[in-house]
Structure formats: C-alpha cells, structure tokens
Design an enzyme around this catalytic site. Sequence first.
Site, PDB file in Angstrom:
ATOM      1  N   HIS A   1      46.427  23.011 -72.662  1.00 44.40           N
ATOM      2  CA  HIS A   1      47.629  23.579 -71.831  1.00 44.40           C
ATOM      3  C   HIS A   1      47.765  24.537 -70.988  1.00 44.40           C
ATOM      4  O   HIS A   1      48.240  24.549 -69.913  1.00 44.40           O
ATOM      5  CB  HIS A   1      48.483  23.974 -73.172  1.00 44.40           C
ATOM      6  CG  HIS A   1      50.028  24.402 -72.776  1.00 44.40           C
ATOM      7  ND1 HIS A   1      50.834  23.733 -72.216  1.00 44.40           N
ATOM      8  CD2 HIS A   1      50.600  25.749 -72.943  1.00 44.40           C
ATOM      9  CE1 HIS A   1      52.102  24.373 -71.888  1.00 44.40           C
ATOM     10  NE2 HIS A   1      51.749  25.607 -72.032  1.00 44.40           N
TER      11      HIS A   1
ATOM     12  N   GLU B   1      47.841  -4.418 -60.822  1.00 44.79           N
ATOM     13  CA  GLU B   1      46.928  -3.540 -61.574  1.00 44.79           C
ATOM     14  C   GLU B   1      45.912  -4.068 -62.496  1.00 44.79           C
ATOM     15  O   GLU B   1      45.377  -3.469 -63.178  1.00 44.79           O
ATOM     16  CB  GLU B   1      47.614  -2.463 -62.347  1.00 44.79           C
ATOM     17  CG  GLU B   1      48.706  -2.971 -62.902  1.00 44.79           C
ATOM     18  CD  GLU B   1      49.536  -1.689 -63.625  1.00 44.79           C
ATOM     19  OE1 GLU B   1      49.130  -0.546 -63.544  1.00 44.79           O
ATOM     20  OE2 GLU B   1      50.687  -1.816 -64.111  1.00 44.79           O
TER      21      GLU B   1
ATOM     22  N   ASP C   1      44.773   1.593 -63.176  1.00 41.96           N
ATOM     23  CA  ASP C   1      44.435   0.532 -64.164  1.00 41.96           C
ATOM     24  C   ASP C   1      43.535  -0.600 -63.526  1.00 41.96           C
ATOM     25  O   ASP C   1      42.580  -0.929 -63.940  1.00 41.96           O
ATOM     26  CB  ASP C   1      45.616   0.026 -64.747  1.00 41.96           C
ATOM     27  CG  ASP C   1      46.318   0.728 -65.777  1.00 41.96           C
ATOM     28  OD1 ASP C   1      45.527   1.222 -66.717  1.00 41.96           O
ATOM     29  OD2 ASP C   1      47.466   1.000 -65.805  1.00 41.96           O
TER      30      ASP C   1
ATOM     31  N   CYS D   1      50.210   2.549 -55.351  1.00 42.08           N
ATOM     32  CA  CYS D   1      50.609   3.898 -55.775  1.00 42.08           C
ATOM     33  C   CYS D   1      49.561   4.328 -56.855  1.00 42.08           C
ATOM     34  O   CYS D   1      50.233   5.412 -57.848  1.00 42.08           O
ATOM     35  CB  CYS D   1      52.140   3.632 -56.831  1.00 42.08           C
ATOM     36  SG  CYS D   1      52.022   2.430 -57.891  1.00 42.08           S
TER      37      CYS D   1
HETATM   38  C1  PEP Z   1      48.308   2.576 -62.024  1.00 45.12           C
HETATM   39  O1  PEP Z   1      47.734   2.230 -62.917  1.00 45.12           O
HETATM   40  O2  PEP Z   1      47.728   2.824 -60.851  1.00 45.12           O
HETATM   41  C2  PEP Z   1      49.533   3.318 -61.899  1.00 45.12           C
HETATM   42  C3  PEP Z   1      49.917   3.784 -60.763  1.00 45.12           C
HETATM   43  O3  PEP Z   1      50.263   3.274 -63.124  1.00 45.12           O
HETATM   44  P1  PEP Z   1      49.824   4.421 -64.370  1.00 45.12           P
HETATM   45  O4  PEP Z   1      48.880   5.442 -63.728  1.00 45.12           O
HETATM   46  O5  PEP Z   1      51.075   4.921 -64.827  1.00 45.12           O
HETATM   47  O6  PEP Z   1      49.201   3.417 -65.239  1.00 45.12           O
HETATM   48 MG    MG Z   2      49.162   1.535 -64.600  1.00 44.43          MG
END
Ligand code: PEP
Ligand code: MG
Length: 569
Positions: A187, A430, A454, A501
Amino acid sequence: MRGIAASPGIAIGKIFIINEEKLEISQDKIAEERVIAELDILQGAIEKTKQEIKSLKEQTGKRLGPEQAEIFAAHLMFLEDPEFIASIKSEIKKNKLRAEAAVARVADRFIQLLATVEDEYLLARQADIRDVGQRIIRIISGVGWKSLDFNDKMVIVAKELTPSDTARLNPEQVLALVTAEGSRTSHAVIIARSLGIPAVVGVGRELLAEVSNGSEVIVDGIDGLVLIEPSEERKAQYHSKIKSLAEEQQRVNSYQDKKAVTRDGEEIKVVGNIGNLTELEHILARGGEGIGLFRTEFLYLNREQPPSEEEQFSVYKLTAEKLKGKPLIIRTLDIGGDKELSFLNLPAEENPFLGYRAIRLCLERTDLFKVQLRAILKASFYGNIKVMYPMISSLEELRAANRVLENCRQELSAAGINYNPGLEIGVMIEIPAAVVIADLLAKEVDFFSIGTNDLIQYTLAVDRTNERVADLYTPYHPSVLRLIRQTIDAGHQAGIWVGMCGEAAGDELLLPFLLGSQLDEFSMSAVSILRIKELLARWTRKEAAVLAERVMELSSTDEVRAYLAKSLR
Ligand code: PEP
Ligand code: MG
C-alpha cells in the site's frame, strides 16, 4: 544497499526511522468466569476498530482518492471475515486467552498461512492483516499511536510500513521511503508512486542495523539503490542527476497544453485509460483527447450486490458529460478469474486467466450483462460513447454479445427510452485467436483496440502477475510485434480504425514502431501521456514507417529492444 526500485525519483536527505512497536501482550490464562467478559471486550474492540478504519478510509479517500482508500475497504472486509472472528473467539473460549492475546495468535496464524503462498499480492496482504491485528490490540490495551510529526522533510526508513503508518504520515514531510521488507504492490508503495515520492523496498534485514536517525542517505528509486552516508563526490553526482531529471520533467510538463502532433503536424489521437472518475481528471489535465478504455470493474468490486442500471447509467453519463463530446469507450465487465466478485460466489479455478471470465461470464449471466448494456445505451444519448467487449476469441462470442445488445435496444425502444442508435461497437484484441481471425471480426465491428497486457501473456504463455517469469513478459518479442501489425493491417483492410489500450501504447521505446505501423489511437495511463506527446513530436509517420519495417525484420527480443533504444537516443 540494493532493493527493489518501487517508485521512481531520487532524494537526498536525513533518515527518520519508524520502529515497529512491540506491544506487550500478557499470555496469562483467564478463569472460566472471565470468558464472557473477554468476549465482550473483543466485540467492543472490533466495533471500535471498524469505526476507526471507516474514518481512515474517508480521510484517505479525500486526501489521495478512492483507489488509495480501497485498501481500508479490504481491512473492513477482513474484520467481517467469519473465520477470522470465530478463530479469535475460540482462542478465548477454548484456550482461555485474553482477548488481545487471542487476536495476536490468530493474526499470526493467518500471516503464516499467507507466507507459504508464492504470490506477491497475497504476501503484501500479510502487512494488512498485521495492521488490522495491531489496531484491535491497541484498542483493547489502550495503547495509543506514537506521533509521526517532524519538522523537516525526511527519508522514512522502516522494517515495513503498514497502511495505518502510511495514513498517519504527512506526504508533505516525506522525501522518500525505504523499507527492509515489502513489495511493489504494498500500500505504501502504491501511494508513494501516486504522489511521486521515490521508494526503494525489500532492501533486507541489514537495513535497520546500518542506519540511525538523522544519518544522511541517497535514495535512488530508479535503480533501487540506498546509499548511506554518501561521499561529497557521490552527492554531487546525484545532485546533478536530480537536476537533469527535473529539467526533463519540465520539458515533459510543457506538453500539458499542447496537442499530440507529429513533427510534420499530423494530429495523433492520444487518449487515456481510466478505472474511476479521479483518473479521468488526471487524463483531462494532461490534455487527453478522450478515453480509450474505461475499465468498469471498479463499479462491481467490494460490494454485496451488483450495481443497478440506474447507478451505472449515472456514472457513464457523468463521465461522458465531463468529456464534453470527446469519445468515451466503455468496456463491458471484465471480471472473473483473478478479479473476484464476492456476490457471484464463483468457485476458485486452477487457471483463472484461462477460465470463466469477462465476456464468457457475461454471455452466461445475461441478467448482469443486460443491466450494464442498458445503462451504456441510455448514457449513449448524452455523450460520445462507444462500447467494447473484452476477451473476444470468436465470431460466435461477438455475435452473441451483439444479440444481447440488440435485445436491450428493442426493450428501450419499446419503453420509449432514448439512446444513440448508431452506438459504435468494438472488440478488444487481446487473445491470439482474435488476431488470427481479425479479418473476420473486422467485418462485424466498428473498431479494434489491442489489449497488449493480455495479448502478451497469452502469446508468450507468461502469467502477467507472476514475478518469477516477469523477465519473459515483454512487448518487444517479435511474435507480439507481428500480432500487432497483423491486427492493424486486418482492421485497415476492412476499413475500420485500430487503437491500442494495453500498457504498450504508452511505451516510450515502442512508440515509433506503433506510429509507423499506422496505429490510429494510443490509449494509456495518465502518467504516460505527456512523455508520449513529447516523443510523437520528434517523428513523422514516414520516418516511423521506415523504422517499423526495419524492426519487423529483426529476429529476437534483444535485437528489437536494442534497436528501439538506439532510435530513442
Ligand atoms: C489489456 O489486456 O491489455 C487491457 C488493456 O485490459 P486489462 O489490463 O484490463 O486486462
Ligand atoms: Mg485485458
């Protein structure tokens, strides 16, 4: 001394040691007649502890934001854990321990239990249990907290910092943190990172033997170094490092109000990833042009019941309104597996990342899914909202999700409720399977967003949360780069736009490769935005395309990394 570089930055200053206070606990046995009284004392102390933690949660939420306050929600849940409470009571009843001794024994037992688990996250939770246990014991035995106020800004040194210690520190007085134990996910470290306070953790037991209050120290949170009583020469060296870091920061900060444009003036869409509304403010403050990923999980976590349609609608609408017409991509629930929802009562799985999660769960639990989709549709009437499904691996899943969405549309139309009939629909790419069939998926969606977090773990078969194999987890592996290229090309061939993303979208080294591969949108955490804007301004798409072609010819992770690092210089 060397430790884990947990929060970047460099500080030079004097040490203030926070000693672990040993609380005196009597192990004397009590008489049978005292049992009821001790149980009462325990009950009272638990109630008082809950109140204290609730108010800490509130304070922390106000001072540092809801995410930092969440840790105390976990503490509260712990206090409501029937197993924990029953074990303490049983120590009083069966073993005739005083309430405080019973709490100490059970807390120790739970900590020991976690110590055998090789999971960084669970290891960090040991500190939480210790913290809650100590708080109950303090209340029972009436021992207050030592004041943590000092006049100058100091470097805090401790064996470990509990969330309670951290909450009592005034961030204004902290130059840096150094702990003997602890991990990157404790934390104190999370808070240090969010406040820009350098931190080095896991230095080892020698730490406390080698430091004393008031001695001088350099804390290098970039390389994970702690230099005690440094020479004048060393100090001079580090002062100049601090100066150049500050200059760099200033240069980066100057991008706050600038648009994201390439050197030859092409505007690039740089948008943000958020998990709550505080993060939205951070994105907007850095000039983010919208939200490329709204992780809606936070609405569902740590609660007894799923959020209602009304609640979700108002959060989505508010978020869209704050964006004033800039795009907002809402990702539907990506839960299950490692992210647990207590109200679903799902059994534990052997391989959570390959298990019952995200779209798989939503397509089965259409009751939950429909509530979310209806809320998104309704909110789409009030802003520039798009919807995105996570973890899509086949056309069947995409079509099934769209059928549920269509069903929601019809219900809303029948009820005369407004929504945007042209709501754009996208999928996260992903899972490697989705890349392989990207040409097919692209015909049935409006956009792609590549989720490298992912995608990397599934492509390289490396658990993204396992520190042991962290070295193998990399976006620079040629296979990952090929999958990224393949996705962008398939999207463009079908005439749709492609964003990213995953964390790789904010990766400094990868930026020219992604730009040159014709990525349309870069979605990242707030901390990366300014730096990426600064880097974009150094390139033209044409130059980046030449680099990307060259990178595609490289055959190993090391070659890719080295080549990209050279281009950055
Ligand atoms: C990803 O898998 O790249 C993603 C943006 O989603 P998360 O990190 O929430 O799995
Ligand atoms: Mg993901």
